[in-house]
Design a protein around this motif. Structure first.
Motif, PDB file in Angstrom:
ATOM      1  N   GLY A   1      38.373  26.725  34.869  1.00 58.25           N
ATOM      2  CA  GLY A   1      39.585  25.827  35.515  1.00 58.25           C
ATOM      3  C   GLY A   1      40.655  26.760  36.013  1.00 58.25           C
ATOM      4  O   GLY A   1      41.866  26.605  35.753  1.00 58.25           O
ATOM      5  N   VAL A   2      40.155  28.040  36.756  1.00 51.98           N
ATOM      6  CA  VAL A   2      41.164  28.789  37.086  1.00 51.98           C
ATOM      7  C   VAL A   2      41.095  29.035  38.681  1.00 51.98           C
ATOM      8  O   VAL A   2      40.013  29.275  39.069  1.00 51.98           O
ATOM      9  N   CYS A   3      42.228  28.893  39.413  1.00 55.57           N
ATOM     10  CA  CYS A   3      42.376  29.211  40.783  1.00 55.57           C
ATOM     11  C   CYS A   3      42.605  30.624  40.997  1.00 55.57           C
ATOM     12  O   CYS A   3      43.574  31.129  40.578  1.00 55.57           O
ATOM     13  N   ILE A   4      41.695  31.160  41.612  1.00 56.87           N
ATOM     14  CA  ILE A   4      41.867  32.854  42.053  1.00 56.87           C
ATOM     15  C   ILE A   4      42.175  33.222  43.333  1.00 56.87           C
ATOM     16  O   ILE A   4      41.381  32.792  44.233  1.00 56.87           O
ATOM     17  N   GLY A   5      43.425  33.621  43.636  1.00 55.23           N
ATOM     18  CA  GLY A   5      43.740  34.028  45.053  1.00 55.23           C
ATOM     19  C   GLY A   5      43.094  35.156  45.704  1.00 55.23           C
ATOM     20  O   GLY A   5      42.617  35.901  44.934  1.00 55.23           O
ATOM     21  N   ASN A   6      43.091  35.289  46.982  1.00 53.61           N
ATOM     22  CA  ASN A   6      42.657  36.351  47.666  1.00 53.61           C
ATOM     23  C   ASN A   6      42.893  37.673  47.231  1.00 53.61           C
ATOM     24  O   ASN A   6      44.230  37.929  46.456  1.00 53.61           O
ATOM     25  N   GLY A   7      42.121  38.822  47.195  1.00 56.02           N
ATOM     26  CA  GLY A   7      42.262  40.179  46.719  1.00 56.02           C
ATOM     27  C   GLY A   7      42.380  40.481  45.285  1.00 56.02           C
ATOM     28  O   GLY A   7      42.571  41.353  44.559  1.00 56.02           O
ATOM     29  N   THR A   8      42.260  39.313  44.280  1.00 55.68           N
ATOM     30  CA  THR A   8      42.228  39.274  42.997  1.00 55.68           C
ATOM     31  C   THR A   8      41.026  40.303  42.353  1.00 55.68           C
ATOM     32  O   THR A   8      39.994  40.148  42.851  1.00 55.68           O
ATOM     33  N   SER A   9      41.406  41.093  41.623  1.00 54.20           N
ATOM     34  CA  SER A   9      40.484  41.870  40.615  1.00 54.20           C
ATOM     35  C   SER A   9      40.417  41.480  39.422  1.00 54.20           C
ATOM     36  O   SER A   9      41.637  41.497  38.494  1.00 54.20           O
ATOM     37  N   ILE A  10      39.242  41.052  38.897  1.00 54.83           N
ATOM     38  CA  ILE A  10      39.077  40.497  37.528  1.00 54.83           C
ATOM     39  C   ILE A  10      38.063  41.616  36.820  1.00 54.83           C
ATOM     40  O   ILE A  10      36.941  41.245  36.863  1.00 54.83           O
ATOM     41  N   ILE A  11      38.517  42.214  35.826  1.00 57.75           N
ATOM     42  CA  ILE A  11      37.562  43.298  35.495  1.00 57.75           C
ATOM     43  C   ILE A  11      37.560  43.553  33.845  1.00 57.75           C
ATOM     44  O   ILE A  11      38.605  43.612  33.343  1.00 57.75           O
ATOM     45  N   SER A  12      36.295  42.870  33.260  1.00 56.13           N
ATOM     46  CA  SER A  12      36.173  42.901  32.014  1.00 56.13           C
ATOM     47  C   SER A  12      37.198  41.959  30.975  1.00 56.13           C
ATOM     48  O   SER A  12      37.419  42.394  29.966  1.00 56.13           O
ATOM     49  N   ALA A  13      37.421  40.837  31.710  1.00 59.98           N
ATOM     50  CA  ALA A  13      38.408  40.100  30.905  1.00 59.98           C
ATOM     51  C   ALA A  13      37.630  39.255  30.018  1.00 59.98           C
ATOM     52  O   ALA A  13      36.455  38.881  30.184  1.00 59.98           O
ATOM     53  N   SER A  14      38.339  38.694  28.856  1.00 57.30           N
ATOM     54  CA  SER A  14      37.617  37.956  27.882  1.00 57.30           C
ATOM     55  C   SER A  14      37.624  36.379  28.186  1.00 57.30           C
ATOM     56  O   SER A  14      36.456  35.942  28.198  1.00 57.30           O
ATOM     57  N   LYS A  15      38.780  36.071  28.407  1.00 54.97           N
ATOM     58  CA  LYS A  15      38.633  34.453  28.535  1.00 54.97           C
ATOM     59  C   LYS A  15      40.091  33.977  29.474  1.00 54.97           C
ATOM     60  O   LYS A  15      41.104  34.570  29.221  1.00 54.97           O
ATOM     61  N   LEU A  16      39.810  33.183  30.517  1.00 56.65           N
ATOM     62  CA  LEU A  16      40.957  32.731  31.304  1.00 56.65           C
ATOM     63  C   LEU A  16      40.473  31.233  31.643  1.00 56.65           C
ATOM     64  O   LEU A  16      39.567  30.811  32.094  1.00 56.65           O
TER      65      LEU A  16
END
Length: 663
Positions: free
Chosen positions: A193-208
């Motif tokens: 349930g996450v809206c992710i905008g242009n250019g986002t970097s998600i690296i090795s995150a645990s829980k969103l």
């Protein structure tokens, strides 16, 4: 969807030969340019759309891999052009995915039912017992949050703002999530349930879970290793990294949350930094900074604040529950191991040192020190005006604005001297005069509202507040005439004549917006009369107030000039005008000399201790200079000296100009 077509039978056979499967092949749509050879070991369910796949992505270490969709279960997804989607352990469900994304080694990305992506989440700020809850949403600014949290007495205003937020939340609620263009999601576990905008970097995150990441291609957001976030919004130009935790939280633009920082039921606005420590029920206005593991910010309103190591605020003395609520007005600082017993209110640009066990209120004494000694809270009025650090802070804040210039949601007025701080200085000055008049000059210490003021501090405070008031009023009147063509005394009076009464009276700091309370009340009235019916209307009106700052400032300054100097602007004479400028020149030079003296302390002999560890005195001095530089060449010191010269020349120029005008 006209550019897409249903997959053909021979194409289905090709995909099957590459390890793909589907519960219903009649729900898979592709483009004529879709390279099916790059779709391998994919399970399809629901309705899916796949665009053109070509090109490659470059990974850390310079490794290049062809774009593809591989080893993933796609459910009700639309995939943009040229993706690299690989090794999704569970599935991607109910998402529209933009162009040029990189999704690799992820557990799950999914939306389940209607979702507002963190919008509309209730956050209990300032008072952890509740009662000041706000609804976070993508367009939340520090000013809107301030009104929601602190104007509970204006019930129609709060209800209307909440209605607008709910209306906005409803408009973006969807069963389909969005991942924008040029997004990287790598080595990450759960995204739900996450809206992710242009250019986002998600690296090795645990829980969103249940959030919005409002990145753009030019104002990117980074979410890093071990981050856990639930019911959250992260705004553009911000980063959250290194096992930081967000729960029911809003992160504004240009913020840095790092090094295991823990945030619960809190809102952080433009250019805040939170490292190592924790925040609970905090309203962190612009430039609130905390960097230390042992620092707890709890149940308070802050802005332009720097929290020292071990800073804490609390109150567990009440049997019906904690009264956790306090205010540190803009520019307050706490030293290491400081403590303030809530509820308390600390005045703007005040340094808090020691542990304060009384419910202090120093809000009418800006630029002060509040120092604990033997369980007493000693107030030193105006002492921070001598500190070069105060001026340095005011200079550095605009330079450290991390937000893109074309997209700034929070209104921030950086002025150190303004009707807001000078009004408080006039109030503080009145209190000091009253104390001296009532108590006489025989006492060595005076008690004032659970604080102690030494006699020397009282007299110095009177001097400092008079000096800074003279400086501000001189600044205002010189700015008014500096670029005007004035030939007669009547011309001068006309230029100085205020154009309205809006601005007179009390000024407030609406978490970055400095404005007269009369202007804000007019705004509130418009909202309550339903003349401002949308969030966009509210934002526009607040910006209009900010754009009129200098008009309002002059209206306020005229009122103070007349009472402080005992003159009338409508009948001001040349001599009266020149007298104000002369006092301004003297005040500017006096304050700058104090700053110069304060700066010199950092280059005194005793500060050389620890330098030149193995050498003699000569080597110690050389080592000190190599690290700290020379006093005369320090940029802040040079600017102080240049400032004195510039202002003296300006004052002489204005005086000469006024002397030449005709009666």
């Amino acid at each position: 969807m006209k550019e897409y077509r249903l997959i053909k039978s021979e194409e289905i056979l090709l995909l099957k030969s590459q390890g793909c499967s589907s519960l219903n092949w009649n729900e898979l749509y592709i483009k004529n340019t879709t390279d099916l050879s790059r779709i391998v070991s994919v399970e399809f369910s629901g309705t899916n759309y796949v665009s053109e796949i070509k090109g490659s992505k470059t990974f850390y270490g310079g490794i290049s891999k062809n774009n593809c969709i591989k080893n993933v279960h796609l459910h009700n997804c639309k995939i943009g052009e040229n993706p690299f989607i690989n090794n999704v352990k569970n599935y991607i469900a109910n998402y529209e995915i933009g162009d040029n994304v990189l999704i690799d080694n992820v557990d799950i990305i999914a939306v389940d039912g209607a979702c507002s992506f963190g919008n509309g989440v209730s956050v209990d700020v300032i008072n952890e017992g509740g009662g000041r809850d706000i609804l976070i949403f993508n367009q939340l600014s520090a000013q809107i949050a301030y009104l929601l949290a602190l104007y509970r007495h204006r019930t129609v205003l709060v209800d209307e703002l909440k209605r607008m937020i709910v209306e906005y939340t409803d408009s973006i609620t969807s069963t389909i999530g969005k991942i924008g263009d040029n997004v990287t999601i790598l080595n990450t576990n759960t995204i739900k349930g996450v809206c992710i905008g242009n250019g986002t970097s998600i690296i090795s995150a645990s829980k969103l879970v249940n959030g919005s990441i409002n990145s753009t291609n030019t104002s990117k957001v980074f979410i890093g290793t071990g981050v856990m976030a639930t019911n959250f919004i992260v705004s553009s130009d911000s980063s959250v990294d290194n096992s930081s935790i967000l729960v029911n939280s809003f992160i504004g633009q240009g913020c840095k949350i790092d090094k295991h920082y823990s945030i619960e039921h809190s809102i952080f606005f433009a250019n805040c930094q939170g490292f190592n420590g924790e925040a609970c029920s905090v309203f962190a206005g612009p430039y609130t900074v905390t960097h230390h593991k042992s620092t707890l910010l709890i149940a308070g309103l802050f802005s332009f604040m720097n929290a020292g190591s071990g800073s804490n605020q609390s109150n567990h003395m009440y049997k019906l529950g904690p009264i956790h609520q306090g205010i540190m007005e803009r520019g307050a600082k706490t030293t290491s191991d400081s403590y303030v017993l809530w509820p308390s209110k600390i005045g703007p640009f005040t340094l808090v040192m020691g542990r304060h066990y009384q419910h202090v209120d120093s809000s009418d004494f800006p630029f002060s020190y509040l120092i604990e000694d033997k369980n007493k809270s000693y107030l030193v009025p105006g002492a921070n005006l001598k500190s070069v650090g105060t001026v340095r802070d005011a200079q550095k804040w605009p330079k450290r604005d991390n937000r893109a210039e074309d997209n700034r949601m929070d209104i921030i007025n950086f002025n150190l001297l303004s009707p807001y701080t000078i009004h408080k200085a006039t109030q503080g000055l009145k209190h000091l005069y009253d104390i001296a008049a009532i108590s006489g000059d025989k006492l060595e210490e005076y008690n004032y509202q659970d604080m102690v003021i030494k006699k020397s501090s009282l007299h110095n405070g009177i001097k400092m507040y008079n000096t800074v008031i003279n400086k501000f009023l001189g600044n205002s009147i010189i700015s008014r005439v500096e670029k005007e063509k004035i030939e007669t005394l009547e011309d001068l009076r006309e230029v100085l004549k205020p154009k309205s009464t809006i601005g007179q009276g009390k000024w407030i700091d609406v978490s970055g917006l400095l404005c007269p309370i009369t202007a804000l009340n007019l705004f509130v009235d418009k909202v309550e009369r339903l003349e401002l019916s949308t969030i966009d209307n509210v934002i526009e009106e607040l910006n209009t107030i900010n754009n009129k700052y200098y008009k309002y400032e002059w209206n306020w300054a005229v009122e103070l000039i007349e009472t402080f100097y005992g003159i009338k602007i409508a009948t001001i004479t040349q001599n009266e005008f020149i007298s104000i400028v002369e006092k301004w020149k003297k005040s500017v030079v006096e304050l700058d000399k104090m700053l110069y003296k304060d700066a010199s302390k950092e280059f005194a002999l005793h500060t050389h201790v620890g330098f030149g560890a193995d050498g003699n005195e000569e080597e110690r001095l050389a080592d000190f200079k190599s690290v700290r530089g020379e006093f005369e060449n320090n940029s802040t010191v040079v600017e102080i000296l240049n400032h004195i010269e510039r202002k003296e020349k300006l004052g002489d120029k204005i005086i000469a100009q006024i002397k030449e005008i005709k009666e």
